[in-house]
Write a protein that holds these residues in place. Structure first.
Motif, PDB file in Angstrom:
ATOM      1  N   PRO A 189       0.822  -1.215   0.000  1.00  0.00           N
ATOM      2  CA  PRO A 189       0.000   0.000   0.000  1.00  0.00           C
ATOM      3  C   PRO A 189       0.854   1.262   0.000  1.00  0.00           C
ATOM      4  O   PRO A 189       1.822   1.373   0.749  1.00  0.00           O
ATOM      5  N   GLY A 190       0.508   2.191  -0.873  1.00  0.00           N
ATOM      6  CA  GLY A 190       1.186   3.480  -0.915  1.00  0.00           C
ATOM      7  C   GLY A 190       2.558   3.455  -1.554  1.00  0.00           C
ATOM      8  O   GLY A 190       3.308   4.424  -1.456  1.00  0.00           O
TER       9      GLY A 190
ATOM     10  N   SER B 170       8.859   4.397  -5.297  1.00  0.00           N
ATOM     11  CA  SER B 170       8.540   5.587  -4.507  1.00  0.00           C
ATOM     12  C   SER B 170       7.303   5.315  -3.662  1.00  0.00           C
ATOM     13  O   SER B 170       6.561   4.370  -3.908  1.00  0.00           O
ATOM     14  N   SER B 171       7.120   6.174  -2.674  1.00  0.00           N
ATOM     15  CA  SER B 171       5.955   6.050  -1.797  1.00  0.00           C
ATOM     16  C   SER B 171       5.160   7.342  -1.833  1.00  0.00           C
ATOM     17  O   SER B 171       5.672   8.392  -2.228  1.00  0.00           O
TER      18      SER B 171
ATOM     19  N   GLU C  77      15.640   5.779   1.011  1.00  0.00           N
ATOM     20  CA  GLU C  77      15.373   5.777   2.452  1.00  0.00           C
ATOM     21  C   GLU C  77      15.282   4.358   2.996  1.00  0.00           C
ATOM     22  O   GLU C  77      14.618   3.496   2.412  1.00  0.00           O
ATOM     23  N   SER C  78      15.917   4.137   4.141  1.00  0.00           N
ATOM     24  CA  SER C  78      15.941   2.801   4.738  1.00  0.00           C
ATOM     25  C   SER C  78      14.541   2.303   5.080  1.00  0.00           C
ATOM     26  O   SER C  78      14.268   1.107   4.961  1.00  0.00           O
TER      27      SER C  78
ATOM     28  N   LEU D 279      11.762   2.729   3.459  1.00  0.00           N
ATOM     29  CA  LEU D 279      11.143   2.199   2.244  1.00  0.00           C
ATOM     30  C   LEU D 279      11.777   0.853   1.876  1.00  0.00           C
ATOM     31  O   LEU D 279      11.078  -0.101   1.534  1.00  0.00           O
ATOM     32  N   ILE D 280      13.088   0.765   1.953  1.00  0.00           N
ATOM     33  CA  ILE D 280      13.784  -0.487   1.644  1.00  0.00           C
ATOM     34  C   ILE D 280      13.313  -1.589   2.584  1.00  0.00           C
ATOM     35  O   ILE D 280      12.983  -2.695   2.155  1.00  0.00           O
ATOM     36  N   GLU D 281      13.232  -1.291   3.864  1.00  0.00           N
ATOM     37  CA  GLU D 281      12.788  -2.290   4.836  1.00  0.00           C
ATOM     38  C   GLU D 281      11.331  -2.681   4.612  1.00  0.00           C
ATOM     39  O   GLU D 281      10.961  -3.837   4.826  1.00  0.00           O
ATOM     40  N   THR D 282      10.495  -1.757   4.162  1.00  0.00           N
ATOM     41  CA  THR D 282       9.105  -2.076   3.856  1.00  0.00           C
ATOM     42  C   THR D 282       9.026  -3.057   2.695  1.00  0.00           C
ATOM     43  O   THR D 282       8.294  -4.048   2.750  1.00  0.00           O
TER      44      THR D 282
END
Length: 130
Positions: free
Chosen positions: A46-47, A64-65, A93-94, A96-99
């Motif tokens: 999501p997002g 991207s988010s 960004e970490s 986003l990577i972790e997500t």
């Protein structure tokens, strides 16, 4: 983050490496994912949105988010959509990577993110990380 970050499924070999670094990994193994699975996971978050490029040796995704975070996913030698693929993140960004890796871990079990510079290693498993 301007570093590059590889993602590996947790395997006995990776577990041995993590243990030598003082990281206690979970006992469950992860598995590699296919390019098709990677694209599907990113699309399902999501997002989060991705625009995939097309190159003969490397495939890249600009991720991207809605909150403005971004990163790039670089897939080396993508092969077919049904073969396991190797990929890494470049910059971004970490969170986003972790997500994204958390989404992968929900499907494929524990995954390890590590910075090519050696400054960061983290085990991600499902919706939680350690």
């Amino acid at each position: 983050m301007s570093d590059s970050y590889s993602v590996l499924p947790l395997t006995p070999e990776v577990r041995t490496w993590l243990s030598s670094e003082g990281i206690v990994p979970p006992a469950i193994d992860g598995k590699p994912i296919t390019l098709q699975e990677l694209k599907g996971i990113v699309a399902s978050l999501p997002g989060i949105f991705a625009k995939w490029g097309n190159g003969p040796e490397f495939l890249d995704g600009a991720v991207s988010s809605v909150s403005g975070m971004n990163t790039s996913i670089i897939v080396g030698n993508p092969g077919s959509d049904s073969e396991p693929c190797e990929f890494h993140f470049r910059g971004g960004e970490s969170m986003l990577i972790e997500t994204v890796v958390g989404g992968i871990a929900q499907l494929a079990g524990p995954q390890v993110i590590y910075a090519h510079s050696g400054g960061f290693t983290k085990v991600i498993h499902g919706a939680t990380s350690k």
